[in-house]
Write a protein that holds these residues in place. Structure first.
Motif, mmCIF file in Angstrom:
data_model
loop_
_atom_site.group_PDB
_atom_site.id
_atom_site.type_symbol
_atom_site.label_atom_id
_atom_site.label_comp_id
_atom_site.label_asym_id
_atom_site.label_seq_id
_atom_site.Cartn_x
_atom_site.Cartn_y
_atom_site.Cartn_z
ATOM 1 N N ARG A 149 32.081 -5.967 -60.849
ATOM 2 C CA ARG A 149 31.582 -5.505 -62.211
ATOM 3 C C ARG A 149 31.856 -6.689 -63.076
ATOM 4 N NH1 ARG A 149 34.704 0.317 -61.674
ATOM 5 N NH2 ARG A 149 34.186 0.439 -59.553
ATOM 6 N N GLN A 206 31.793 -0.644 -66.884
ATOM 7 C CA GLN A 206 30.482 -0.565 -66.475
ATOM 8 C C GLN A 206 30.461 0.271 -65.342
ATOM 9 O OE1 GLN A 206 29.533 -4.322 -64.423
ATOM 10 N NE2 GLN A 206 28.021 -3.319 -63.559
ATOM 11 N N PRO A 222 29.420 1.036 -62.089
ATOM 12 C CA PRO A 222 29.188 0.122 -60.803
ATOM 13 C C PRO A 222 27.842 0.124 -60.488
ATOM 14 C CG PRO A 222 30.932 1.791 -60.168
ATOM 15 C CD PRO A 222 30.685 1.721 -61.775
ATOM 16 N N ASN A 262 22.861 17.589 -54.268
ATOM 17 C CA ASN A 262 22.869 15.910 -54.817
ATOM 18 C C ASN A 262 23.152 15.104 -53.505
ATOM 19 O OD1 ASN A 262 23.913 13.725 -55.718
ATOM 20 N ND2 ASN A 262 24.444 14.660 -57.667
ATOM 21 N N LEU A 273 26.089 12.893 -53.438
ATOM 22 C CA LEU A 273 27.405 13.287 -53.078
ATOM 23 C C LEU A 273 27.586 13.734 -51.755
ATOM 24 C CD1 LEU A 273 27.697 15.832 -56.143
ATOM 25 C CD2 LEU A 273 29.012 13.748 -55.643
ATOM 26 N N THR A 292 32.981 4.703 -51.477
ATOM 27 C CA THR A 292 34.008 5.018 -52.774
ATOM 28 C C THR A 292 34.050 6.645 -53.240
ATOM 29 O OG1 THR A 292 33.864 2.726 -53.212
ATOM 30 C CG2 THR A 292 35.074 4.144 -55.097
ATOM 31 N N VAL A 320 33.559 9.584 -55.883
ATOM 32 C CA VAL A 320 33.429 9.302 -57.483
ATOM 33 C C VAL A 320 34.641 9.337 -58.330
ATOM 34 C CG1 VAL A 320 31.179 10.744 -57.229
ATOM 35 C CG2 VAL A 320 33.121 11.859 -57.683
ATOM 36 N N ALA A 321 34.404 8.703 -59.482
ATOM 37 C CA ALA A 321 35.480 8.417 -60.252
ATOM 38 C C ALA A 321 36.153 9.481 -60.923
ATOM 39 C CB ALA A 321 34.913 7.767 -61.104
ATOM 40 N N HIS A 345 34.744 11.434 -63.472
ATOM 41 C CA HIS A 345 33.478 12.410 -62.964
ATOM 42 C C HIS A 345 33.786 13.803 -62.582
ATOM 43 C CE1 HIS A 345 31.825 8.482 -63.035
ATOM 44 N NE2 HIS A 345 31.145 8.532 -62.204
ATOM 45 N N MET A 360 28.141 16.813 -66.782
ATOM 46 C CA MET A 360 27.558 15.410 -67.329
ATOM 47 C C MET A 360 27.302 14.177 -66.147
ATOM 48 S SD MET A 360 28.910 15.637 -71.363
ATOM 49 C CE MET A 360 30.741 15.019 -70.712
ATOM 50 N N ASN A 361 27.971 14.339 -65.351
ATOM 51 C CA ASN A 361 28.100 13.224 -64.283
ATOM 52 C C ASN A 361 27.251 13.558 -63.123
ATOM 53 O OD1 ASN A 361 31.028 12.705 -65.770
ATOM 54 N ND2 ASN A 361 29.924 10.933 -65.087
ATOM 55 N N CYS A 396 23.486 11.185 -61.106
ATOM 56 C CA CYS A 396 24.037 9.740 -60.947
ATOM 57 C C CYS A 396 23.337 8.503 -61.450
ATOM 58 C CB CYS A 396 24.450 9.510 -59.401
ATOM 59 S SG CYS A 396 25.254 11.074 -58.518
ATOM 60 N N GLN A 400 21.322 8.396 -63.707
ATOM 61 C CA GLN A 400 21.170 8.115 -65.139
ATOM 62 C C GLN A 400 22.042 6.972 -65.721
ATOM 63 O OE1 GLN A 400 22.473 11.739 -66.849
ATOM 64 N NE2 GLN A 400 23.083 10.774 -68.874
ATOM 65 N N CYS A 401 23.127 6.676 -64.849
ATOM 66 C CA CYS A 401 24.136 5.550 -65.171
ATOM 67 C C CYS A 401 24.239 4.399 -64.286
ATOM 68 C CB CYS A 401 25.560 6.153 -65.337
ATOM 69 S SG CYS A 401 25.568 7.268 -66.665
ATOM 70 N N HIS A 402 24.081 4.906 -62.779
ATOM 71 C CA HIS A 402 24.146 4.020 -61.800
ATOM 72 C C HIS A 402 22.757 3.149 -61.377
ATOM 73 C CE1 HIS A 402 28.542 4.728 -61.332
ATOM 74 N NE2 HIS A 402 28.331 5.762 -61.559
HETATM 75 C C1 HEC Z 1 27.370 9.378 -67.601
HETATM 76 C C2 HEC Z 1 27.233 8.223 -66.785
HETATM 77 C C3 HEC Z 1 27.615 8.327 -65.245
HETATM 78 C C4 HEC Z 1 27.122 9.336 -64.525
HETATM 79 C C5 HEC Z 1 26.181 10.314 -64.618
HETATM 80 C C6 HEC Z 1 27.670 8.995 -63.133
HETATM 81 N N1 HEC Z 1 28.697 7.855 -63.201
HETATM 82 FE FE1 HEC Z 1 29.867 7.161 -61.604
HETATM 83 N N2 HEC Z 1 30.736 5.853 -62.951
HETATM 84 C C7 HEC Z 1 30.178 5.688 -64.488
HETATM 85 C C8 HEC Z 1 31.261 4.984 -65.071
HETATM 86 C C9 HEC Z 1 31.177 4.502 -66.570
HETATM 87 C C10 HEC Z 1 32.101 4.351 -64.071
HETATM 88 C C11 HEC Z 1 33.204 3.160 -64.194
HETATM 89 C C12 HEC Z 1 34.126 3.886 -65.050
HETATM 90 C C13 HEC Z 1 34.873 4.826 -64.287
HETATM 91 O O1 HEC Z 1 35.662 4.903 -63.199
HETATM 92 O O2 HEC Z 1 35.156 6.111 -64.752
HETATM 93 C C14 HEC Z 1 31.577 5.093 -62.876
HETATM 94 C C15 HEC Z 1 32.496 4.934 -61.630
HETATM 95 C C16 HEC Z 1 31.778 5.416 -60.524
HETATM 96 C C17 HEC Z 1 32.296 5.101 -59.144
HETATM 97 C C18 HEC Z 1 33.492 4.092 -58.652
HETATM 98 C C19 HEC Z 1 34.607 4.692 -59.050
HETATM 99 C C20 HEC Z 1 35.958 3.816 -58.521
HETATM 100 O O3 HEC Z 1 37.029 4.341 -58.315
HETATM 101 O O4 HEC Z 1 35.801 2.694 -58.554
HETATM 102 C C21 HEC Z 1 31.477 5.712 -58.035
HETATM 103 C C22 HEC Z 1 31.623 5.687 -56.719
HETATM 104 C C23 HEC Z 1 30.446 6.537 -58.819
HETATM 105 N N3 HEC Z 1 30.655 6.324 -60.235
HETATM 106 C C24 HEC Z 1 29.562 7.343 -58.517
HETATM 107 C C25 HEC Z 1 28.807 8.198 -58.962
HETATM 108 C C26 HEC Z 1 28.149 9.162 -58.234
HETATM 109 C C27 HEC Z 1 28.053 9.756 -57.032
HETATM 110 C C28 HEC Z 1 27.423 10.073 -59.483
HETATM 111 C C29 HEC Z 1 26.620 11.462 -59.385
HETATM 112 C C30 HEC Z 1 27.286 12.426 -58.879
HETATM 113 C C31 HEC Z 1 27.865 9.174 -60.823
HETATM 114 N N4 HEC Z 1 28.556 8.409 -60.372
HETATM 115 C C32 HEC Z 1 27.389 9.695 -62.089
HETATM 116 C C33 HEC Z 1 29.328 6.407 -65.099
HETATM 117 C C34 HEC Z 1 28.687 7.421 -64.501
#
Ligand code: HEC
Ligand code: HEC
Length: 143
Positions: A61, A66, A68, A83, A86, A100, A102-103, A106, A117-118, A121, A123-125
């Motif tokens: 990162r 950010q 990832p 999804n 997932l 990994t 999901v955080a 999320h 809202m998460n 995926c 939308q941000c990744h």
């Molecule tokens: C609104 C923006 C957003 C959306 C939508 C989103 N993410 Fe993320 N994601 C982030 C951000 C910002 C981080 C890093 C900060 C954090 O860990 O919260 C992250 C972190 C992660 C990580 C790393 C976790 C870790 O422990 O290092 C994974 C894997 C991940 N997201 C997967 C997903 C998946 C799969 C989806 C859909 C189901 C998703 N994210 C939807 C913003 C988003």
């Protein structure tokens, strides 16, 4: 039955010829339109197919908070009912899929239920290909 088989054979052979042909560079391609016959001489090569880093490797990162980057293709479908991301990144499946989970940010409970809202995926990744290709030619320099 015999007739069916021969139709199938014809279809198969037609199929073999319908694939895109590679023409030597600058061979005019004749395109017939209602206006006129137009010779197209500009044969652009197809864009390179994206190649992604080997699965299993996260990309470092560059700043705090950010989202990832995705080190693999991002074309898994995300619908209201299912999804695709997932199937590997949910809390209950991640370990088995060597991904990994999901955080924590999320999810809305300790079962790992993803927050609405998460859910979307990508939308941000975003995925990162190794063979990056400029979408638009750019001659920008800092000098
Ligand atoms: C609104 C923006 C957003 C959306 C939508 C989103 N993410 Fe993320 N994601 C982030 C951000 C910002 C981080 C890093 C900060 C954090 O860990 O919260 C992250 C972190 C992660 C990580 C790393 C976790 C870790 O422990 O290092 C994974 C894997 C991940 N997201 C997967 C997903 C998946 C799969 C989806 C859909 C189901 C998703 N994210 C939807 C913003 C988003
Ligand atoms: C077939 C299983 C699989 C599917 C489906 C999948 N991933 Fe992954 N993903 C992985 C693996 C394995 C890694 C590499 C290990 C890691 O960093 O989590 C990874 C890595 C990631 C990372 C980097 C995590 C980090 O900490 O740097 C993100 C972000 C991510 N995936 C998001 C997604 C999104 C978004 C989708 C849906 C478009 C998706 N993945 C679908 C298996 C999968």
């Amino acid at each position: 039955m015999k007739k069916l088989l021969s139709i199938a054979a014809i279809l198969l052979s037609l199929n073999a010829y319908s694939g895109q042909q590679t023409l030597p560079e600058n061979t005019p391609v004749k395109v017939e339109s209602r206006v006129d016959n137009v010779a197209i001489t500009d044969n652009l090569p197809a864009d390179a197919i994206a190649t992604y880093p080997t699965r299993g490797k996260a990309i470092a990162r560059t700043f705090a908070e950010q989202p990832p980057l995705i080190p693999h293709k991002d074309s898994y479908s995300i619908t209201k009912d299912k999804n695709g991301c997932l199937t590997c990144h949910s809390w209950d499946k991640a370990k088995r899929m060597k991904a990994t989970p999901v955080a924590k940010s999320h999810v809305i409970d300790d079962q790992g239920t993803v927050n609405g809202m998460n859910y979307f995926c990508v939308q941000c990744h975003v995925a990162q290909a190794d063979n990056k290709q400029e979408l638009v030619e750019n001659t920008f320099t800092t000098k």
